[in-house]
Motif scaffolding. Sequence first.
Motif, PDB file in Angstrom:
ATOM      1  N   UNK A 105       0.811  -1.226   0.000  1.00  0.00           N
ATOM      2  CA  UNK A 105       0.000   0.000   0.000  1.00  0.00           C
ATOM      3  C   UNK A 105       0.842   1.273   0.000  1.00  0.00           C
ATOM      4  N   UNK A 106       1.765   1.375   0.945  1.00  0.00           N
ATOM      5  CA  UNK A 106       2.573   2.606   1.015  1.00  0.00           C
ATOM      6  C   UNK A 106       3.405   2.829  -0.237  1.00  0.00           C
ATOM      7  N   UNK A 107       4.146   1.794  -0.720  1.00  0.00           N
ATOM      8  CA  UNK A 107       4.929   1.996  -1.947  1.00  0.00           C
ATOM      9  C   UNK A 107       4.080   2.459  -3.140  1.00  0.00           C
ATOM     10  N   UNK A 108       2.846   1.919  -3.250  1.00  0.00           N
ATOM     11  CA  UNK A 108       1.987   2.297  -4.385  1.00  0.00           C
ATOM     12  C   UNK A 108       1.511   3.753  -4.232  1.00  0.00           C
ATOM     13  N   UNK A 109       1.091   4.114  -3.003  1.00  0.00           N
ATOM     14  CA  UNK A 109       0.667   5.509  -2.771  1.00  0.00           C
ATOM     15  C   UNK A 109       1.825   6.456  -3.070  1.00  0.00           C
ATOM     16  N   UNK A 143      -6.832   2.982   2.996  1.00  0.00           N
ATOM     17  CA  UNK A 143      -5.647   3.100   2.123  1.00  0.00           C
ATOM     18  C   UNK A 143      -5.927   2.633   0.687  1.00  0.00           C
ATOM     19  N   UNK A 144      -6.726   1.563   0.555  1.00  0.00           N
ATOM     20  CA  UNK A 144      -7.017   1.045  -0.796  1.00  0.00           C
ATOM     21  C   UNK A 144      -7.901   2.042  -1.557  1.00  0.00           C
ATOM     22  N   UNK A 145      -8.850   2.664  -0.832  1.00  0.00           N
ATOM     23  CA  UNK A 145      -9.688   3.695  -1.470  1.00  0.00           C
ATOM     24  C   UNK A 145      -8.837   4.878  -1.933  1.00  0.00           C
ATOM     25  N   UNK A 146      -7.865   5.261  -1.105  1.00  0.00           N
ATOM     26  CA  UNK A 146      -6.943   6.355  -1.485  1.00  0.00           C
ATOM     27  C   UNK A 146      -6.217   5.991  -2.780  1.00  0.00           C
ATOM     28  N   UNK A 169      -7.121   3.764  -5.143  1.00  0.00           N
ATOM     29  CA  UNK A 169      -7.989   3.694  -6.335  1.00  0.00           C
ATOM     30  C   UNK A 169      -8.433   5.088  -6.771  1.00  0.00           C
ATOM     31  N   UNK A 170      -8.558   6.017  -5.809  1.00  0.00           N
ATOM     32  CA  UNK A 170      -8.905   7.404  -6.166  1.00  0.00           C
ATOM     33  C   UNK A 170      -7.789   8.029  -7.011  1.00  0.00           C
ATOM     34  N   UNK A 171      -6.527   7.843  -6.555  1.00  0.00           N
ATOM     35  CA  UNK A 171      -5.365   8.340  -7.330  1.00  0.00           C
ATOM     36  C   UNK A 171      -5.337   7.695  -8.708  1.00  0.00           C
ATOM     37  N   UNK A 172      -5.626   6.382  -8.736  1.00  0.00           N
ATOM     38  CA  UNK A 172      -5.588   5.633  -9.999  1.00  0.00           C
ATOM     39  C   UNK A 172      -6.595   6.201 -10.998  1.00  0.00           C
ATOM     40  N   UNK A 173      -7.797   6.516 -10.513  1.00  0.00           N
ATOM     41  CA  UNK A 173      -8.825   7.053 -11.418  1.00  0.00           C
ATOM     42  C   UNK A 173      -8.429   8.428 -11.933  1.00  0.00           C
ATOM     43  N   UNK A 174      -7.835   9.228 -11.042  1.00  0.00           N
ATOM     44  CA  UNK A 174      -7.380  10.564 -11.444  1.00  0.00           C
ATOM     45  C   UNK A 174      -6.391  10.464 -12.598  1.00  0.00           C
ATOM     46  N   UNK A 175      -5.543   9.440 -12.538  1.00  0.00           N
ATOM     47  CA  UNK A 175      -4.480   9.310 -13.550  1.00  0.00           C
ATOM     48  C   UNK A 175      -4.854   8.361 -14.682  1.00  0.00           C
ATOM     49  N   UNK A 176      -6.117   7.949 -14.713  1.00  0.00           N
ATOM     50  CA  UNK A 176      -6.608   7.060 -15.793  1.00  0.00           C
ATOM     51  C   UNK A 176      -5.853   5.741 -15.854  1.00  0.00           C
ATOM     52  N   UNK A 221       4.555  -9.562  -0.249  1.00  0.00           N
ATOM     53  CA  UNK A 221       4.003  -8.600   0.710  1.00  0.00           C
ATOM     54  C   UNK A 221       3.156  -7.572  -0.037  1.00  0.00           C
ATOM     55  N   UNK A 222       2.233  -8.056  -0.856  1.00  0.00           N
ATOM     56  CA  UNK A 222       1.504  -7.105  -1.716  1.00  0.00           C
ATOM     57  C   UNK A 222       0.394  -6.341  -0.993  1.00  0.00           C
ATOM     58  N   UNK A 223      -0.080  -6.863   0.176  1.00  0.00           N
ATOM     59  CA  UNK A 223      -1.132  -6.184   0.963  1.00  0.00           C
ATOM     60  C   UNK A 223      -2.367  -5.853   0.121  1.00  0.00           C
ATOM     61  N   UNK A 224      -2.620  -6.660  -0.902  1.00  0.00           N
ATOM     62  CA  UNK A 224      -3.839  -6.463  -1.690  1.00  0.00           C
ATOM     63  C   UNK A 224      -3.714  -5.501  -2.864  1.00  0.00           C
ATOM     64  N   UNK A 225      -2.507  -4.939  -3.095  1.00  0.00           N
ATOM     65  CA  UNK A 225      -2.332  -4.038  -4.253  1.00  0.00           C
ATOM     66  C   UNK A 225      -0.964  -4.240  -4.928  1.00  0.00           C
ATOM     67  N   UNK A 226      -1.025  -4.317  -6.250  1.00  0.00           N
ATOM     68  CA  UNK A 226       0.211  -4.353  -7.055  1.00  0.00           C
ATOM     69  C   UNK A 226       0.026  -3.381  -8.219  1.00  0.00           C
TER      70      UNK A 226
END
Length: 247
Positions: free
Chosen positions: A11-15, A37-40, A42-49, A68-73
């Motif tokens: 999560x932190x590395x992706x944010x 954190x996951x909502x944060x 996905x919000x950034x992801x949508x902003x950047x298409x 150690x993906x914590x649900x996001x890659x």
Amino acid sequence: MGYTELKIEGRNPVIEAYRSGKTIDKLFVLDGCQDGPVKTITREARKQHTIISYVSKERLDQLSETHHHQGVIAIAAAYDYASVDDILAKAREKGEAPFIFLLDGIEDPHNLGAIIRTANLAGAHGVIIPKHRAVGLTATVARTSAGALNFTPVAKVTNLGAAMDELKKEGLWFVCADMKGEVMYRQNLTGPIGLVIGNEGEGVSRLVREKCDFTASIPMKGDIDSLNASVAAGVLAYEIVRQRMSK
């Protein structure tokens, strides 16, 4: 310049990757995961298409290299951006007056890829793009450039206007594509030149336009009012090529 795919896990590395302005092509999120954190992310992801795929834990575990993906890659495009100096050095190596494309807020990756391809074929020494409110070098850009990205340096700058001021000290002058400008065939487009192409909808921003030495328009005979940004870049670039060759 090379393209490699970079996996960012956790999560932190992706944010952090989003906040540092890295271009993320694809985001894999654990299906059903909806915490803060996951909502944060996905919000950034949508902003950047970014393309978001909701996948099973098994799929994430398969993709994971760190476990150690914590649900996001996130999959990022890792390119070596050039510097503006690299672009000028390329012109010097060839013994040519610099010819540079400056793109003011191109948002469509297909347009950016097509413009980099045109820049390469027209003999431009490089392309300059802004860090903000514009697409970066994604996998789609790489594919659309048809390999040109491996040969044509692309520099990313914080402020396009400031980069233009620096290039003016190197003797460059700037022509900006604008419907209201003087028809390109009547202009002298030789010498060290920066071709400024604006955003698909808004055109060239006021601050950047004010730094241009003049504006050039493409004669339009049809019933609609404008060309696609990458086509306009190609038409103007080849008028510059024609004038440079006939000199």
